[in-house]
Scaffold this motif. Structure first.
Motif, short mmCIF file in Angstrom:
data_model
loop_
_atom_site.label_atom_id
_atom_site.label_comp_id
_atom_site.label_asym_id
_atom_site.label_seq_id
_atom_site.Cartn_x
_atom_site.Cartn_y
_atom_site.Cartn_z
N PRO A 53 0.84 -1.43 -0.08
CA PRO A 53 0.08 -0.04 -0.07
C PRO A 53 0.80 1.25 0.06
N GLU A 54 1.99 1.22 0.53
CA GLU A 54 2.65 2.53 0.78
C GLU A 54 4.07 2.60 0.15
N PRO A 55 4.48 4.03 -0.53
CA PRO A 55 5.68 3.91 -0.92
C PRO A 55 7.10 3.22 -0.34
N GLY A 56 7.71 2.45 -1.20
CA GLY A 56 8.80 1.71 -0.40
C GLY A 56 8.31 0.21 0.09
N MET A 70 7.88 -6.92 -6.70
CA MET A 70 7.13 -5.58 -6.98
C MET A 70 7.19 -4.36 -5.82
N VAL A 71 7.39 -3.10 -6.30
CA VAL A 71 7.52 -2.21 -5.42
C VAL A 71 6.48 -0.87 -5.63
N ARG A 72 6.16 -0.53 -4.35
CA ARG A 72 5.43 0.70 -4.66
C ARG A 72 6.29 2.12 -4.77
N GLN A 73 5.92 2.71 -5.84
CA GLN A 73 6.75 4.10 -6.02
C GLN A 73 6.40 5.33 -5.19
N THR A 74 7.42 6.23 -5.17
CA THR A 74 6.80 7.44 -4.28
C THR A 74 5.47 8.08 -5.09
N VAL A 78 3.15 1.29 -9.47
CA VAL A 78 3.94 -0.13 -8.98
C VAL A 78 5.05 -0.48 -10.26
N ARG A 79 6.05 -0.97 -9.60
CA ARG A 79 7.22 -1.06 -10.56
C ARG A 79 7.57 -2.79 -10.33
N TYR A 113 20.25 1.00 -4.04
CA TYR A 113 19.50 1.21 -5.08
C TYR A 113 18.38 2.08 -4.64
N ARG A 114 17.74 3.13 -5.52
CA ARG A 114 16.43 3.80 -5.45
C ARG A 114 15.25 2.81 -5.52
N ILE A 115 14.12 3.10 -5.00
CA ILE A 115 13.01 2.09 -5.08
C ILE A 115 12.64 2.12 -6.53
N ASP A 116 13.04 3.05 -7.60
CA ASP A 116 12.81 2.75 -8.82
C ASP A 116 13.85 1.88 -9.29
#
Lengths: 435, 154
Positions: A53-56, A70-74, A78-79, A113-116
């Protein structure tokens, strides 16, 4: 490397109009090719947006043998990234899910690494000056994977080549719409844990079984038939337990399953229960139906609640049950080893009784301790062992075959068309004519 | 009722299961009995959280009747072996006891054998000079792992 690796003609020869060769279930080389050509080039289910649900927030899994997350972006999107450090290839995240602050940091050499997915820092960066590092793949960070979020369902395609999302799923996506629209708020949240059931059989046996309507009356006689009998022995005024309501329909006869109907789509997708299903006769929950009418209007509410499809197969990785808000995710491990994950969803805005019903169903049918699951799993294993024997090397899929079948079509429910349809898609991906 | 008597009761329960004396085992259950195998560590609810098993008498009766019908999954049949650590028991109310029993459990079928470890928690009540099981909770060490079929009673 085996005999099928560089031989598309040999792969094509495994699939006939109405038969498949046993090697599709038994040959380790075929399994390896499936991972590269079928699982990497199609849209495979990764997870649901409510898990992050939240970024990160991140959730990790595998597509075939390849670890992804899969990672929630700021920005809320979703990436899907490969869960693999760009340096030495270590799995970056070792837990199933969690939350990072601004960075993923590799536990081995502290690359971050950044979350992207872009590379943020490596220790002692000066050591790379003049090394050619800046232009290399590692410097680009975690490789992103094509991803698509369809109403909360996140699919990914590992390969840069392959069909587009809408083209791949086409009109079959209506089953996801009908599932999500069962929420008065048009939203679902994964809840209540995941059942993880290990099968010692090929993944395709499980996928084929989902719309195999000729097995329940045989394979499930011992469970559903017994439930029916136990219920018949109860005094007339006994309130019907949820478990009885859910198990007894598995004991319906051939006519019931035939009249249910089955619909197939291009690329291997299908659903049974076109007209009604084993989920049609569940007790009404008036409070829920009122909330649905208030949210969607009487006409749409009637359409959504009256659509009780049995299983929809999103080939090859996902099967969903919209009427009871559970999904099963196929994770192939080896040619004779498959993990089935079963998840439950809570419909936002629906009363607790709806979620309890779904949790009960998931446990009764999909747990490694399920008396229904035991018999399915045992039958797959018997096929796995029996096929290894000699004699006829071909599996029959003749039931209700019609020349020229394919595309979007609806036929009688006991047809084996869904399996033939899966193998048409299979051979197209595994050995395209142009190859 | 002392700890030694409760231990004897639990050893007998395991023996009945391993001997497939299902009817005698079923007779040890209270009318409102629950057999619960949680899916998550420390799980506190079985209604709105999925479990590996969460079964009342009706569902347990179904398991027993099914096993008599020679289902596909019992070809060949499974056999179980419980190995119990000495239970720790305490009185938790008038005529009510709770016992904690670490165990290992093996289930054999043909050439395959599955081995599980866990802790069983029994809620027992006094009845007719003996004991009945009101709730049996089985917390598996690897409750969240990918598991193969577990077909008999833990």
């Amino acid at each position: 490397m085996g005999r099928y690796t560089d031989d598309p003609a040999a792969i094509r020869a495994l699939v006939r109009d109405r038969e498949v060769h046993r090697d599709v279930y038994l040959d380790p080389d075929i399994f390896a090719i499936e991972m590269r050509r079928l699982w990497a080039k199609t849209w495979v289910f990764v997870g649901h947006t409510s898990q992050i649900p939240e970024p990160g927030d991140f959730y990790t899994c595998s597509i075939g043998a390849e670890p992804v997350m899969m990672v929630r972006q700021t920005d809320g999107s979703v990436r899907v990234l490969r869960n693999r450090c760009a340096h030495k290839g270590a799995k970056l995240v070792g837990v199933t899910s969690g939350k990072v602050g601004r960075f993923f940091r590799c536990p081995y050499h502290a690359w971050s690494y950044r979350i992207d997915g872009s590379l943020a820092a490596v220790p002692l960066r000066d050591g790379y000056a003049g090394s050619g590092f800046d232009g290399c793949d590692a410097a680009r960070g975690l490789s992103p994977v094509q991803a698509h979020d369809y109403r909360g369902f996140v699919f990914a395609r590992l390969s840069a080549e392959g069909p587009g999302f809408a083209e791949y799923f086409g009109a079959s996506l209506s089953s996801i719409d009908y599932m999500v629209d069962r929420s008065p708020a048009g939203e679902m949240v994964i809840a209540g844990g995941v059942l993880r059931y290990l099968h010692d059989s090929n993944w395709k046996m499980f996928v084929e079984n989902l719309n195999d309507t000729m097995h329940p009356m045989a394979a499930h006689a011992s469970s559903a038939g017994t439930a029916k009998q136990l219920w018949a022995d109860q005094p007339k005024d006994t309130p019907k337990p949820m478990a009885i309501e859910q198990l007894v329909p598995f004991a319906e006869g051939y006519e019931f399953f035939d009249k249910m109907g089955v619909r197939v789509f291009d690329n291997g997708h299908s659903y049974s229960g076109v007209h009604f299903s084993i989920h049609s006769a569940y007790a009404a929950v008036p409070e829920y139906e009122a909330a649905m009418v208030a949210a969607h209007g009487a006409e749409r509410a009637k359409d959504v609640l009256g659509t009780v499809r049995h299983n929809t197969v999103y080939y090859p990785s996902l099967t969903i049950k919209g009427a009871i808000q559970t999904i099963r995710v196929i994770r192939p491990i080896a040619v004779d080893r498959t993990l089935i994950e079963s998840w439950s969803f809570r419909l936002t805005g629906a009363p607790p009784a709806i979620f309890r019903r779904n949790v009960t169903y998931n446990r009764l049918i999909n747990s490694p301790l399920s008396v229904v699951g035991h018999d399915d799993q045992a039958c797959y294993r018997m096929v796995q062992e029996g096929l290894a024997g000699g004699g006829n090397e071909w599996v029959s899929l003749h039931r209700d075959f019609a020349a020229g079948e394919g595309g979007d079509m609806t036929v009688n429910g006991t047809s084996e068309i869904s399996m033939r349809n899966q193998f048409r898609a299979w051979v197209n991906m595994m050995a395209p004519e142009a190859a | 009722m002392n700890e030694a008597e409760i231990a004897r009761f639990l050893y007998r329960e395991a023996r009945l299961l391993d001997d497939k004396r299902w009817e005698e085992w079923f007779a040890l259950l209270s009318e409102d009995a629950l057999y619960w195998v949680p899916l998550s560590r420390g799980q506190s609810d079985g209604e709105e959280h999925t479990s590996l098993a969460y079964e009342d008498r009706l569902l347990l009766r179904l398991r027993i009747e099914r096993l008599r019908r020679d289902p596909p999954s019992q070809q060949p049949p499974s056999f179980s072996q419980h190995v119990l650590q000495a239970p720790e028991a305490a009185q938790v109310g008038d005529g009510a006891w709770r016992a904690r029993t670490p165990f290992s459990y093996a289930e054999a079928k043909g050439d395959a054998m599955l081995i599980l470890y866990g802790v069983a928690t029994h809620d027992l009540i006094a009845a007719g000079g003996g004991l009945l099981i009101r709730r049996k909770r089985v917390d598996l060490l690897n409750c969240d792992a990918a598991l193969p079929s577990v077909q008999l009673f833990l």
